[in-house]
Motif scaffolding. Structure first.
Motif, PDB file in Angstrom:
ATOM      1  N   THR A   1      33.944   0.284  66.379  1.00 13.02           N
ATOM      2  CA  THR A   1      33.377   1.320  65.512  1.00 13.02           C
ATOM      3  C   THR A   1      34.398   1.709  64.447  1.00 13.02           C
ATOM      4  N   PRO A   2      34.001   1.741  63.173  1.00 16.27           N
ATOM      5  CA  PRO A   2      34.947   2.144  62.131  1.00 16.27           C
ATOM      6  C   PRO A   2      35.264   3.632  62.203  1.00 16.27           C
ATOM      7  N   VAL A   3      36.468   3.944  62.595  1.00 17.68           N
ATOM      8  CA  VAL A   3      36.905   5.329  62.770  1.00 17.68           C
ATOM      9  C   VAL A   3      37.918   5.669  61.692  1.00 17.68           C
ATOM     10  N   GLY A   4      37.730   6.817  61.065  1.00 20.18           N
ATOM     11  CA  GLY A   4      38.661   7.233  60.023  1.00 20.18           C
ATOM     12  C   GLY A   4      39.817   8.038  60.556  1.00 20.18           C
ATOM     13  N   LEU A   5      39.556   8.838  61.595  1.00 25.02           N
ATOM     14  CA  LEU A   5      40.596   9.724  62.113  1.00 25.02           C
ATOM     15  C   LEU A   5      40.258  10.115  63.543  1.00 25.02           C
ATOM     16  N   VAL A   6      41.278  10.268  64.372  1.00 28.20           N
ATOM     17  CA  VAL A   6      41.088  10.669  65.762  1.00 28.20           C
ATOM     18  C   VAL A   6      41.938  11.906  66.050  1.00 28.20           C
ATOM     19  N   ALA A   7      41.308  12.921  66.619  1.00 30.76           N
ATOM     20  CA  ALA A   7      42.030  14.095  67.114  1.00 30.76           C
ATOM     21  C   ALA A   7      42.212  13.903  68.617  1.00 30.76           C
ATOM     22  N   SER A   8      43.430  13.913  69.079  1.00 31.71           N
ATOM     23  CA  SER A   8      43.699  13.593  70.486  1.00 31.71           C
ATOM     24  C   SER A   8      43.374  14.750  71.423  1.00 31.71           C
ATOM     25  N   ARG A   9      43.174  15.963  70.858  1.00 29.62           N
ATOM     26  CA  ARG A   9      42.896  17.137  71.675  1.00 29.62           C
ATOM     27  C   ARG A   9      41.602  17.790  71.210  1.00 29.62           C
ATOM     28  N   ALA A  10      40.881  18.398  72.148  1.00 32.64           N
ATOM     29  CA  ALA A  10      39.649  19.112  71.809  1.00 32.64           C
ATOM     30  C   ALA A  10      39.642  20.454  72.529  1.00 32.64           C
ATOM     31  N   ARG A  11      38.942  21.412  71.928  1.00 23.29           N
ATOM     32  CA  ARG A  11      38.946  22.774  72.464  1.00 23.29           C
ATOM     33  C   ARG A  11      37.596  23.413  72.235  1.00 23.29           C
ATOM     34  N   VAL A  12      37.176  24.257  73.177  1.00 22.31           N
ATOM     35  CA  VAL A  12      35.967  25.068  73.065  1.00 22.31           C
ATOM     36  C   VAL A  12      36.350  26.509  73.369  1.00 22.31           C
ATOM     37  N   VAL A  13      35.831  27.447  72.576  1.00 22.47           N
ATOM     38  CA  VAL A  13      36.039  28.867  72.831  1.00 22.47           C
ATOM     39  C   VAL A  13      34.675  29.517  72.997  1.00 22.47           C
ATOM     40  N   ALA A  14      34.417  30.044  74.166  1.00 27.50           N
ATOM     41  CA  ALA A  14      33.184  30.804  74.423  1.00 27.50           C
ATOM     42  C   ALA A  14      33.641  32.199  74.865  1.00 27.50           C
ATOM     43  N   GLY A  15      33.335  32.600  76.092  1.00 27.82           N
ATOM     44  CA  GLY A  15      33.961  33.814  76.613  1.00 27.82           C
ATOM     45  C   GLY A  15      35.410  33.534  76.951  1.00 27.82           C
ATOM     46  N   ARG A  16      35.688  32.290  77.344  1.00 33.08           N
ATOM     47  CA  ARG A  16      37.040  31.830  77.646  1.00 33.08           C
ATOM     48  C   ARG A  16      37.350  30.613  76.784  1.00 33.08           C
ATOM     49  N   GLU A  17      38.612  30.238  76.793  1.00 29.05           N
ATOM     50  CA  GLU A  17      39.011  29.021  76.079  1.00 29.05           C
ATOM     51  C   GLU A  17      39.035  27.857  77.049  1.00 29.05           C
ATOM     52  N   HIS A  18      38.501  26.719  76.610  1.00 29.05           N
ATOM     53  CA  HIS A  18      38.458  25.508  77.429  1.00 29.05           C
ATOM     54  C   HIS A  18      39.148  24.376  76.665  1.00 29.05           C
ATOM     55  N   ARG A  19      40.149  23.791  77.275  1.00 31.81           N
ATOM     56  CA  ARG A  19      40.824  22.639  76.672  1.00 31.81           C
ATOM     57  C   ARG A  19      40.282  21.378  77.340  1.00 31.81           C
ATOM     58  N   LEU A  20      39.784  20.468  76.544  1.00 28.68           N
ATOM     59  CA  LEU A  20      39.089  19.294  77.053  1.00 28.68           C
ATOM     60  C   LEU A  20      39.976  18.062  76.954  1.00 28.68           C
ATOM     61  N   ALA A  21      39.982  17.270  78.017  1.00 34.34           N
ATOM     62  CA  ALA A  21      40.819  16.075  78.064  1.00 34.34           C
ATOM     63  C   ALA A  21      40.078  14.885  77.448  1.00 34.34           C
ATOM     64  N   ARG A  22      39.640  15.062  76.210  1.00 33.81           N
ATOM     65  CA  ARG A  22      38.911  13.994  75.519  1.00 33.81           C
ATOM     66  C   ARG A  22      39.333  13.975  74.055  1.00 33.81           C
ATOM     67  N   ALA A  23      39.478  12.768  73.520  1.00 33.83           N
ATOM     68  CA  ALA A  23      39.753  12.623  72.093  1.00 33.83           C
ATOM     69  C   ALA A  23      38.434  12.657  71.321  1.00 33.83           C
TER      70      ALA A  23
ATOM     71  N   ALA B   1      32.171  12.066  66.872  1.00 35.18           N
ATOM     72  CA  ALA B   1      31.716  11.714  68.223  1.00 35.18           C
ATOM     73  C   ALA B   1      32.912  11.709  69.153  1.00 35.18           C
ATOM     74  N   TRP B   2      32.624  11.893  70.442  1.00 33.40           N
ATOM     75  CA  TRP B   2      33.679  11.704  71.438  1.00 33.40           C
ATOM     76  C   TRP B   2      34.130  10.249  71.385  1.00 33.40           C
ATOM     77  N   SER B   3      35.435  10.044  71.342  1.00 33.08           N
ATOM     78  CA  SER B   3      35.969   8.700  71.162  1.00 33.08           C
ATOM     79  C   SER B   3      35.524   7.751  72.258  1.00 33.08           C
ATOM     80  N   ASP B   4      35.424   8.243  73.497  1.00 38.09           N
ATOM     81  CA  ASP B   4      35.068   7.360  74.605  1.00 38.09           C
ATOM     82  C   ASP B   4      33.593   6.998  74.623  1.00 38.09           C
TER      83      ASP B   4
END
Length: 348
Positions: free
Chosen positions: A52-74, A43-46
Motif C-alpha cells: 500500500t502506498p503510504v506517505g507517513l506513519v505515526a508510530s503512536r496513537a492516542r484516544v481521549v474520552a473520559g480518560r486517556e488511552h494510549r494504543l499500541a498501534r501505528a 488507516a491502522w497500519s496493520d
C-alpha cells in the motif's frame, strides 16, 4: 474477459489495478478522472495490505474520552498521488454512466462500453452520516493537540464554543514531516451535523491556543447507513464501517479477492459472514445514535478498555464474525447498566 469499473476513487482504482494484473481487460469510467483527491485517507497500519502506498506513519496513537488511552498501534496516512496511479493496461474513460445495459454501460455521450460492470461510486443514500471539517497547520502549531510521531484518533473533550449539545471530537494526524491535519468530527448523527457547526468548533479550539486559521479546509461527509448495492465494490458495497466511517483499508484488502472472482467469471457478492458482521455493526450504529452527548465519550472509554485483540476485531475484521461477536459481548460485560440498556434497547 472485460471489466468496467464505474468510479475512479481509491476503491475503484484499487480493483482496476488488481484486475489488470490478472490480465483482465479493464476500463475505469469517471466523470472527471483527472480531478485531484482532496480527502486525507488514514488507516491502522496493520490493516493495510503489503505494498500500500503510504506517505507517513505515526508510530503512536492516542484516544481521549473520559480518560486517556494510549494504543499500541501505528497509524498510516496514505499517499494519494501513488494511490491514484493506474498501470498503462487500464483504460480510463471520462464520462457519466446513464444506463446499465445487458453487456455493459451506456455513457451520456452515447458511447457503449462492454464488460462485467462493477459500481465503485461510493455510498449513496441513508440518513446517518459522519461529517467533519479540517485544516492543515504547521506541526509546531499543532503541539497543543498532538505530539511528534503521534496520531490523535479521538479527543472528545468539548470545544470552547458550540451551539448544540451534539458530541464531536478532534482528530489530529501528521500529513507530512512538518504539517498536521486538525479535523473536528461528528462521528455519527442522523442527519449529519452541519459543517458550519463543525467549523465553529474547530476554529474555537484553534483560537483557544492562539493558532491562526489557515486558508482552505477539508470537508467530509460519509453516509453510514446506505444500503449496499449488487455488483458493487468499496463504499457502494457496504465496506464503510458504520461506527468509524473507515472503508479504504478493507477495499484495498478485498481488491485482489474480488478481482480473482471477476477473472474467473464468478459474481461479486458479499459472503454470509461479511453480511452478518455488517448487520452487527449496524446494530452498534443504532445504539451509538441513541446515546446522549455525555454517554458517547463514556462508551469509547469502555470500548478502548477492551483488549487489543477485541478492538482490532471490531474495528477491522470485516468478515471476522466470531471476533466481532466476542468483542461486542466483552464490551457489554464492561459497560454500566445504563450503557447496557442503550445497547439492548436503543431509542433514537
Amino acid at each position: 474477459m472485460a471489466v468496467v469499473v464505474v468510479g475512479g476513487g481509491p476503491a475503484g482504482r484499487a480493483l482496476a489495478r488488481e484486475c489488470a494484473a490478472l490480465g483482465v481487460r479493464t476500463t475505469v469510467v469517471d466523470p472527471d478522472p483527472g480531478r485531484p483527491w482532496r480527502a486525507t485517507y488514514g488507516a491502522w497500519s496493520d490493516e493495510l495490505p503489503a505494498g500500500t502506498p503510504v506517505g507517513l506513519v505515526a508510530s503512536r496513537a492516542r484516544v481521549v474520552a473520559g480518560r486517556e488511552h494510549r494504543l499500541a498501534r501505528a497509524y498510516s496516512v496514505l499517499d494519494n498521488e501513488r494511490l491514484w496511479r493506474l498501470p498503462d493496461e487500464v483504460e480510463v474513460v471520462a464520462g457519466r454512466v446513464v444506463e446499465r445495459t445487458g453487456s455493459g454501460v451506456r455513457l451520456a455521450d452515447g458511447r457503449v462500453l462492454t464488460g462485467e460492470v462493477v459500481r465503485a461510486t461510493g455510498a449513496v443514500g441513508g440518513r446517518a452520516a459522519q461529517t467533519a471539517v479540517g485544516v492543515v497547520v504547521p506541526a509546531a502549531s499543532a503541539r497543543p493537540f498532538v505530539g511528534p510521531d503521534e496520531a490523535l484518533i479521538m479527543d472528545w473533550r468539548r470545544p470552547p464554543a458550540a451551539t448544540t449539545a451534539d458530541p464531536t471530537f478532534l482528530y489530529a494526524i501528521p500529513v507530512s514531516a512538518d504539517e498536521v491535519l486538525l479535523e473536528e468530527t461528528s462521528l455519527a448523527r442522523r442527519p449529519g451535523l452541519p459543517l458550519p457547526e463543525l467549523r465553529l468548533r474547530l476554529h474555537a479550539r484553534l483560537a483557544a491556543h492562539g493558532v491562526p486559521v489557515p486558508e482552505g479546509e477539508e470537508r467530509v461527509r460519509i453516509p453510514l447507513d446506505a444500503r449496499p448495492g449488487p455488483g458493487a465494490f468499496g463504499a457502494a458495497a457496504g465496506f464503510i464501517h458504520p461506527a468509524t466511517g473507515y472503508s479504504v483499508a478493507v477495499s484495498l484488502r478485498r481488491a485482489p479477492v474480488v478481482a480473482r472472482a471477476l477473472a474467473e467469471g464468478r459474481p461479486v457478492v458479499r459472503s454470509p459472514r461479511e453480511r452478518a458482521v455488517h448487520a452487527l455493526r449496524m446494530r452498534g450504529l443504532t445504539a451509538l445514535l441513541a446515546m446522549g452527548p455525555d454517554e458517547v465519550p463514556e462508551f469509547f472509554d469502555e470500548f478502548f478498555g477492551l483488549s487489543d485483540l477485541h478492538q482490532r476485531a471490531y474495528l477491522g475484521g470485516h468478515d471476522d464474525l466470531g471476533g466481532t461477536v466476542r468483542a461486542m459481548v466483552s464490551l457489554f460485560g464492561l459497560a454500566s447498566w445504563r450503557m447496557r440498556a442503550r445497547m439492548v434497547f436503543p431509542v433514537h
